[in-house]
Enzyme design. Structure first.
Site, mmCIF file in Angstrom:
data_model
loop_
_atom_site.group_PDB
_atom_site.id
_atom_site.type_symbol
_atom_site.label_atom_id
_atom_site.label_comp_id
_atom_site.label_asym_id
_atom_site.label_seq_id
_atom_site.Cartn_x
_atom_site.Cartn_y
_atom_site.Cartn_z
ATOM 1 C CD GLU A 277 -2.743 -1.300 -0.117
ATOM 2 O OE1 GLU A 277 -2.885 -0.168 -0.752
ATOM 3 O OE2 GLU A 277 -3.170 -2.527 -0.479
ATOM 4 C CD1 TRP A 280 -0.942 -0.883 -4.036
ATOM 5 C CD2 TRP A 280 -1.435 0.452 -6.049
ATOM 6 N NE1 TRP A 280 -1.595 -1.673 -4.973
ATOM 7 C CE2 TRP A 280 -1.825 -1.054 -6.229
ATOM 8 C CE3 TRP A 280 -1.689 1.245 -7.060
ATOM 9 C CZ2 TRP A 280 -2.345 -1.490 -7.421
ATOM 10 C CZ3 TRP A 280 -2.096 0.831 -8.325
ATOM 11 C CH2 TRP A 280 -2.441 -0.524 -8.389
ATOM 12 C CD1 TRP A 309 -18.250 12.043 -18.179
ATOM 13 C CD2 TRP A 309 -18.654 10.241 -17.074
ATOM 14 N NE1 TRP A 309 -17.002 11.470 -18.169
ATOM 15 C CE2 TRP A 309 -17.517 10.244 -17.400
ATOM 16 C CE3 TRP A 309 -19.229 9.043 -16.408
ATOM 17 C CZ2 TRP A 309 -16.548 9.336 -17.037
ATOM 18 C CZ3 TRP A 309 -18.382 8.122 -15.865
ATOM 19 C CH2 TRP A 309 -17.025 8.231 -16.289
ATOM 20 C CG ASN A 344 -8.482 1.198 -0.068
ATOM 21 O OD1 ASN A 344 -8.311 2.092 -0.641
ATOM 22 N ND2 ASN A 344 -8.231 0.007 -0.221
ATOM 23 C CD1 TRP A 362 -13.525 9.636 -14.593
ATOM 24 C CD2 TRP A 362 -12.168 10.737 -13.263
ATOM 25 N NE1 TRP A 362 -12.472 10.082 -15.206
ATOM 26 C CE2 TRP A 362 -11.711 10.739 -14.569
ATOM 27 C CE3 TRP A 362 -11.722 11.324 -12.338
ATOM 28 C CZ2 TRP A 362 -10.430 11.356 -14.597
ATOM 29 C CZ3 TRP A 362 -10.162 12.055 -12.347
ATOM 30 C CH2 TRP A 362 -9.898 11.790 -13.641
ATOM 31 C CD1 TRP A 385 -11.552 9.778 -6.448
ATOM 32 C CD2 TRP A 385 -13.232 9.142 -7.506
ATOM 33 N NE1 TRP A 385 -12.443 9.998 -5.546
ATOM 34 C CE2 TRP A 385 -13.753 9.638 -5.882
ATOM 35 C CE3 TRP A 385 -14.406 8.717 -8.239
ATOM 36 C CZ2 TRP A 385 -15.151 9.738 -5.685
ATOM 37 C CZ3 TRP A 385 -15.496 8.498 -7.566
ATOM 38 C CH2 TRP A 385 -16.011 9.281 -6.543
#
Ligand SMILES: Cc1cc2nc3c(=O)[nH]c(=O)nc-3n(C[C@H](O)[C@H](O)[C@H](O)COP(=O)(O)OP(=O)(O)OC[C@H]3O[C@@H](n4cnc5c(N)ncnc54)[C@H](O)[C@@H]3O)c2cc1C
Length: 475
Positions: A277, A280, A309, A344, A362, A385
């Site tokens: 993590e 990341w 969208w 998360n 988004w 996102w």
């Protein structure tokens, strides 16, 4: 005298810029400059502004013990902050300005403006890669390019991390204190509060001792079980250190050093997953550095910008307020609105729901998250996102669409998390908690009916994504 400009690196220990200034042998002064107009443009959450504000007083105390005063100023924008720091350096015969780099586009522009101004005055400057353990550009693939897939990035990252020397630096106390008198800049005091909305962050401790204790406790009590516990929002299975990493009250090196201390390498089990993590986090920092378009609201994938969208205002409002009729989504949004933090797993569920059940851009969710999160971090938020929207670098495949009912049943099987935030649902038998509309007495609940049917919206999303991929020039 050396001047250290603090931004999202609010700590005395293991702060690369501060450390290098302090070993110069000259007196050191630290400055923090609030920039409310730029913060507004970046959707800085009032709760994070409060965390930063409270943390500054702690940094001031920590620095004072090392004979380094912290002064404070406020201007409107990033551009003005660079001008102010350069002006102060010029007028106070500063011999070197030290700062830790940030990798988002506006921040890079601010720093290059500073460097130009200092160079014009012949003042030395030192910019450091402090935010990541391995800076952008240091982990590359065989072609010399940055990695676009996480797993090989992680492999190369670990090989490099275990080979290259890195350490947590310790600030040495200075014998001589910098003297500073100025009209624009003041000692940090309660009167110097930001001209920016603040929402109380009191539930998060800001003193260094408590933050380090939280890291140590996670390491001793939960790191080994992280793999098994990290996905359940009702369980305190993650570190909750993100607010501190986001404002730099804690460094990634401090986390990595604690995690690997007296452990056989490579790490295994929960420790390895927690390490992933942290990696990341670095992956997204590197990405934002190499892809300036990500700081400009663009999708990583070429076809992502061709998505159509619907952006229904009523649905967006229901998502924001936690009134969609899907308990796991609503409870998560209520947690975010009330505490500034969200687990998360829930971030993934609510993001998927907004984009793939409600067909909302988004970027609307990304900006709402930033305006609410105590741990708002541009690179991690954008990465998260775009991962969920499947437009990102190494994102989730577009046809993988979370079902909010089964996600709830799987990750909150007893409904403990949902019922904490929607106590109304605690009256229901367990099997209805994640789909209350099926309960015999559903109409008697003051909880809303679902605003959309998941199955129907899923099919629409698959069609919309296929169209964008077919027409949007790319796979
Ligand atoms: C849609 C979405 C938005 C997100 N926005 C943010 C954000 O603004 N700021 C932020 O710090 N994280 C963000 N994340 C990543 C992640 O959700 C949080 O870092 C994590 O929930 C923080 O809780 P923790 O400190 O207990 O994490 P732990 O599980 O204890 O992880 C340790 C640290 O690793 C980092 N980390 C963990 N997961 C990720 C990840 N997937 N990507 C990048 N870094 C990670 C964080 O710094 C975290 O504190 C987002 C994820 C998604 C899906």
């Amino acid at each position: 005298m050396k001047l250290v400009w603090l931004r999202r690196d609010l700590r005395a220990e293991d702060n690369t810029a501060l450390y290098h200034a302090s070993i110069s042998g000259e007196p050191v002064l630290a400055i923090y400059v609030a920039t409310p107009d730029s913060w507004q443009a970046h959707d800085l959450a009032p709760i994070q502004a409060d965390l930063i504000y409270r943390r500054l007083f702690e940094v001031q105390k920590d620095l004072q013990q090392n004979n380094i005063p912290l002064v404070y100023a406020q201007v409107a924008t990033f551009a003005e902050s660079a001008q102010l720091v350069a002006k102060l350096a010029r007028e106070h015969a500063v011999t070197g300005v030290y700062f830790n780099k940030e990798y988002e586009v506006n921040e890079v522009q601010r720093d290059s403006q500073l460097v130009d101004l200092l160079a014009a005055d012949g003042i030395e400057w030192h910019g450091f890669d402090d935010k990541c353990l391995l800076p952008p550009g240091s982990v590359k693939n065989k072609q010399g390019d940055y990695f676009k897939v996480f797993t090989p990035f992680k492999r190369a990252y670990l090989a490099k991390m275990y080979q290259s020397p890195w350490r947590v630096t310790k600030l040495q106390p200075l014998t001589q204190q910098a003297v500073w008198r100025d009209e624009i800049v003041s000692e940090l005091s309660p009167r110097s509060s930001f001209d920016y909305p603040r929402q109380t962050s009191e539930r998060y401790a800001v003193d260094t001792e408590s933050i380090i204790k939280q890291l140590r406790q996670f390491d001793s009590d939960r790191a080994d079980a992280y793999e098994k516990q990290r996905d359940f929002p009702a369980v305190a299975g993650t570190s909750k250190l993100s607010p501190y990493l986001a404002i730099g009250a804690l460094s990634v090196r401090q986390c990595m050093a604690r995690l690997t201390y007296q452990q056989a390498l490579p790490l295994v089990g929960g420790r390895e997953i927690w390490q992933s993590e942290l990696i990341w986090r670095e992956f997204y920092q590197h990405l934002i550095y190499f892809e300036p378009k990500l700081s400009k609201g663009r999708s990583f994938t070429p076809w992502g910008d061709a998505l159509i969208w619907k952006n229904n205002p009523a649905w967006i409002e229901a998502w924001k307020t936690g009134t969609t009729g899907y308990p796991i989504v609503d409870a998560a949004m209520k947690q975010l609105n009330a505490t500034g933090w969200m687990h998360n797993r829930l971030r993934m569920i609510v993001a998927s729901f907004l984009v793939k059940d409600l067909h909302v851009d988004w970027r609307i969710g990304e900006s709402y998250f930033m305006s609410k999160l105590i741990d708002g971090d541009y690179a991690a938020n954008n990465g998260g996102w775009q991962w969920c929207a499947s437009t990102g670098c190494d994102g989730q495949p577009y046809f993988r669409i979370f079902n909010p009912v089964t996600q709830g049943e799987r990750f909150d099987p007893e409904g403990h998390f949902v019922c904490t935030w929607i106590p109304e649902l605690a009256k229901l038998p367990k099997k209805y908690i994640h789909q209350p509309w099926k309960a015999p007495n559903a109409k008697a609940l003051s909880y809303p009916a679902p605003i959309v049917d998941h199955k129907t919206e899923r099919e629409i999303t698959l069609a919309l994504y296929k169209e964008a991929k077919d027409n949007g020039n790319g796979a």
